[in-house]
Design an enzyme around this catalytic site. Structure first.
Site, mmCIF file in Angstrom:
data_model
loop_
_atom_site.group_PDB
_atom_site.id
_atom_site.type_symbol
_atom_site.label_atom_id
_atom_site.label_comp_id
_atom_site.label_asym_id
_atom_site.label_seq_id
_atom_site.Cartn_x
_atom_site.Cartn_y
_atom_site.Cartn_z
ATOM 1 N N ASN A 1 0.784 -1.263 -0.162
ATOM 2 C CA ASN A 1 0.048 0.022 -0.108
ATOM 3 C C ASN A 1 0.946 1.338 -0.043
ATOM 4 O OD1 ASN A 1 -2.891 1.238 0.416
ATOM 5 N ND2 ASN A 1 -1.475 2.208 2.045
ATOM 6 N N ASP B 1 -3.801 23.049 9.000
ATOM 7 C CA ASP B 1 -4.048 22.029 8.086
ATOM 8 C C ASP B 1 -4.745 22.568 6.898
ATOM 9 O OD1 ASP B 1 -6.915 21.941 8.338
ATOM 10 O OD2 ASP B 1 -6.374 20.650 10.343
ATOM 11 N N LEU C 1 -5.543 7.757 9.256
ATOM 12 C CA LEU C 1 -6.739 7.692 9.743
ATOM 13 C C LEU C 1 -7.081 6.173 9.774
ATOM 14 C CD1 LEU C 1 -8.728 10.751 8.085
ATOM 15 C CD2 LEU C 1 -7.422 10.488 10.407
ATOM 16 N N ARG D 1 -7.735 4.245 6.465
ATOM 17 C CA ARG D 1 -6.612 4.405 5.235
ATOM 18 C C ARG D 1 -5.666 3.274 5.110
ATOM 19 N NH1 ARG D 1 -5.619 9.680 3.609
ATOM 20 N NH2 ARG D 1 -4.161 8.545 2.056
ATOM 21 N N GLY D 2 -5.309 2.823 3.961
ATOM 22 C CA GLY D 2 -4.521 1.397 3.730
ATOM 23 C C GLY D 2 -3.533 1.249 4.731
ATOM 24 N N ARG E 1 0.852 12.662 6.926
ATOM 25 C CA ARG E 1 1.639 13.646 7.541
ATOM 26 C C ARG E 1 2.497 13.041 8.752
ATOM 27 N NH1 ARG E 1 -2.479 17.965 10.103
ATOM 28 N NH2 ARG E 1 -2.661 17.178 12.201
ATOM 29 N N ARG F 1 0.507 9.908 11.232
ATOM 30 C CA ARG F 1 -0.918 10.306 11.315
ATOM 31 C C ARG F 1 -1.562 9.718 10.234
ATOM 32 N NH1 ARG F 1 -5.153 13.189 10.319
ATOM 33 N NH2 ARG F 1 -6.283 14.209 11.977
#
EC number: 4.1.1.98
Length: 488
Positions: free
Chosen positions: A172, A287, A191, A194-195, A177, A189
């Site tokens: 993947n 951000d 989530l 996410r892969g 970030r 960081r």
């Protein structure tokens, strides 16, 4: 034109007047953000800071600061050509059975090309020309940007994170970030959906207590970088897709300390592990929303080894209130999304992610409406069809006589074709970006759909208004007389 590595891309940009070398010393602490922000807003060139204050390694910024440079990085000559890339991805995502022998033969070259672009593993790579290990590892030698006054620490922004879950052949690639918290430690960081995070969770379940291998590539070739942020079908690896964009196979090399494979031509590679259970508070950081985010805990990535090219280049960016690089990327990739959505929903005539909506938080869709309730079906389809839109908070759907990219048109449609109660769809308890502090719960919030289409019988009992259209003959006559009127 295709580019073999980042340096090849830099040369190509420079030849087109799309890159400026900065000889004046500029600090990675706040100053580079200011320079890049002004340049991006002026639609200016990519910037190569050759003398970053306090460092020997040059910094490349504002690389994808215009949609045209994004298109160049994907091997296209114009932004409009990105639609063709979208059509290819739409076909690969849901290939249709051939309608006959002739159709089968016409599609065969596409499949042959995809198969021929499988990554190529090499033994020696320029990204491993210099190897730094153990106690010599020091992230402080890299000119990592400190982007905003309220940022807690320097932040790696363009790191291409490479992971592999247990029993998975495919790696993947993701861009997450990374806050620097020590000479050899950063916070990863990612989530939960996410892969990289999914690979890590599966690893912990199958190998409890065992360190999870991770690699981060900095300064990969543009096709590989952009492949990591493009909606590539699950049947196609990002490396293979990058090969399709580039026109030749992506070269990979095995990491020195793990079985992960990284782009062989990258500028810098960080190798290491995440120790299960090692977490640290991340943030606050400015951000892409234009605000500082709240502090939350994420896994710590321990860097055991840094490999890099001779005289490496550090690729960096900042994120802030649009326009910023993520917003510009969104504008360009918007053209890739349109054919993919049209493959599933042929009635869609255009799809637009306004950059001021933080790249993905609002979408405007125009369509050829065919039946009552059709707009609601399209709304739900946008939210569910591509994972890139699971965080889109607002979807506006209107008719194909409206220009989705013109707010004058869109606002007119909303205010004249909508009843707020009847035509607003609210969905509660849905996934929301963790950076969205407006949601009542971190990572969970609501979505709104706005049906700004003409209403059909069954949706209203009233006579619907007819759009005013000028008389064409009168328009032509006044065109002929206009200069004689002396009005302008």
């Amino acid at each position: 034109m295709q580019y073999r590595d980042l340096r090849d891309f830099i040369r190509g940009l420079e030849q087109r007047g799309e890159l400026k070398r900065i000889q004046v010393p500029i600090s990675p602490v706040l100053e580079m953000t200011e320079v890049c922000d002004r340049t991006l807003r002026a639609k200016g060139p990519a910037l190569l800071f050759e003398k970053p204050t306090g460092f020997d390694i040059p910094v490349l910024g504002n690389l994808f600061g215009t949609p045209e440079r994004v298109a160049m990085g994907m091997g296209a000559e114009s932004v409009s050509e990105l639609r063709e890339i979208g059509k290819l991805l739409a076909f690969l995502k849901e290939p249709e059975p051939p309608k006959g022998l002739k159709d089968a033969w016409s599609k065969l070259p596409i499949f042959k090309k995809v198969v021929s672009m499988a990554p190529k593993v090499v033994k020696d790579a320029v990204c491993q020309e210099v190897v730094v290990e153990g106690d010599d590892v020091d992230l402080g030698t890299l000119p990592i940007q400190h982007c905003w006054p309220g940022d807690v620490a320097p932040l790696i922004t363009w790191g291409l994170t490479v992971t592999r879950g247990p029993n998975k052949d495919r790696q993947n690639l993701g861009i997450y970030r990374q806050q620097v918290i020590g000479r050899n430690k950063v916070i990863m960081r990612w989530l939960s959906h996410r892969g990289g995070a999914l690979d890590y969770r599966e690893w912990c379940e199958k190998n409890p207590g065992q360190p999870f291998p991770v690699a981060v590539a900095l300064g990969a070739d543009p096709a590989t970088i952009l492949g990591a942020v493009t909606p590539v079908p699950d049947t196609l690896s990002e490396y293979a897709f990058a090969g399709l964009l580039r026109g030749n196979r992506t070269e990979l090399v095995k990491c020195r300390g793990s079985n992960l494979q990284v782009p062989a031509t990258a500028e810098i590679i960080l190798e290491g592990v995440i120790h299960p259970g090692e977490m640290a508070p991340e943030g606050p950081y400015g951000d892409h929303t234009g605000y500082y985010n709240e502090v939350d805990s994420f896994p710590v990535f321990t860097v055991e080894r840094i490999t890099h090219r001779q005289k490496p280049i550090y690729h960096s960016t900042y994120t802030g209130r649009p326009p910023d690089e993520p917003a510009i990327l969104g504008v360009a990739l918007n053209e890739v999304f349109v054919p993919i959505l049209q493959k599933q929903f042929p009635e869609i005539t255009d799809f637009y992610l306004p950059p001021e909506g933080c790249s993905y938080r609002m979408a405007v869709v125009t369509m050829k409406k065919q039946y009552p309730g059709h707009a609601k079906r399209v709304m739900l389809g946008v939210w569910s069809f591509l994972r890139q839109f699971m965080y889109t908070k607002f979807v506006i759907v209107t008719d194909d006589d409206i220009n989705a990219r013109d707010w004058n048109d869109v606002i007119w449609a909303i205010t004249t074709r909508m009843d707020p109660k009847r035509d607003t769809v609210m969905i509660d308890n849905t996934p929301i970006d963790y950076l969205d502090f407006a949601s009542p719960v971190s990572g969970l919030g609501s979505k709104m759909g706005l049906d700004a289409t003409h209403k059909w019988p069954g949706e209203t009992t009233r006579e619907w208004g007819r759009v005013i259209v000028k008389d064409e003959a009168v328009t032509r006559r006044i065109d002929e007389l206009w200069d004689q009127l002396g009005i302008d």
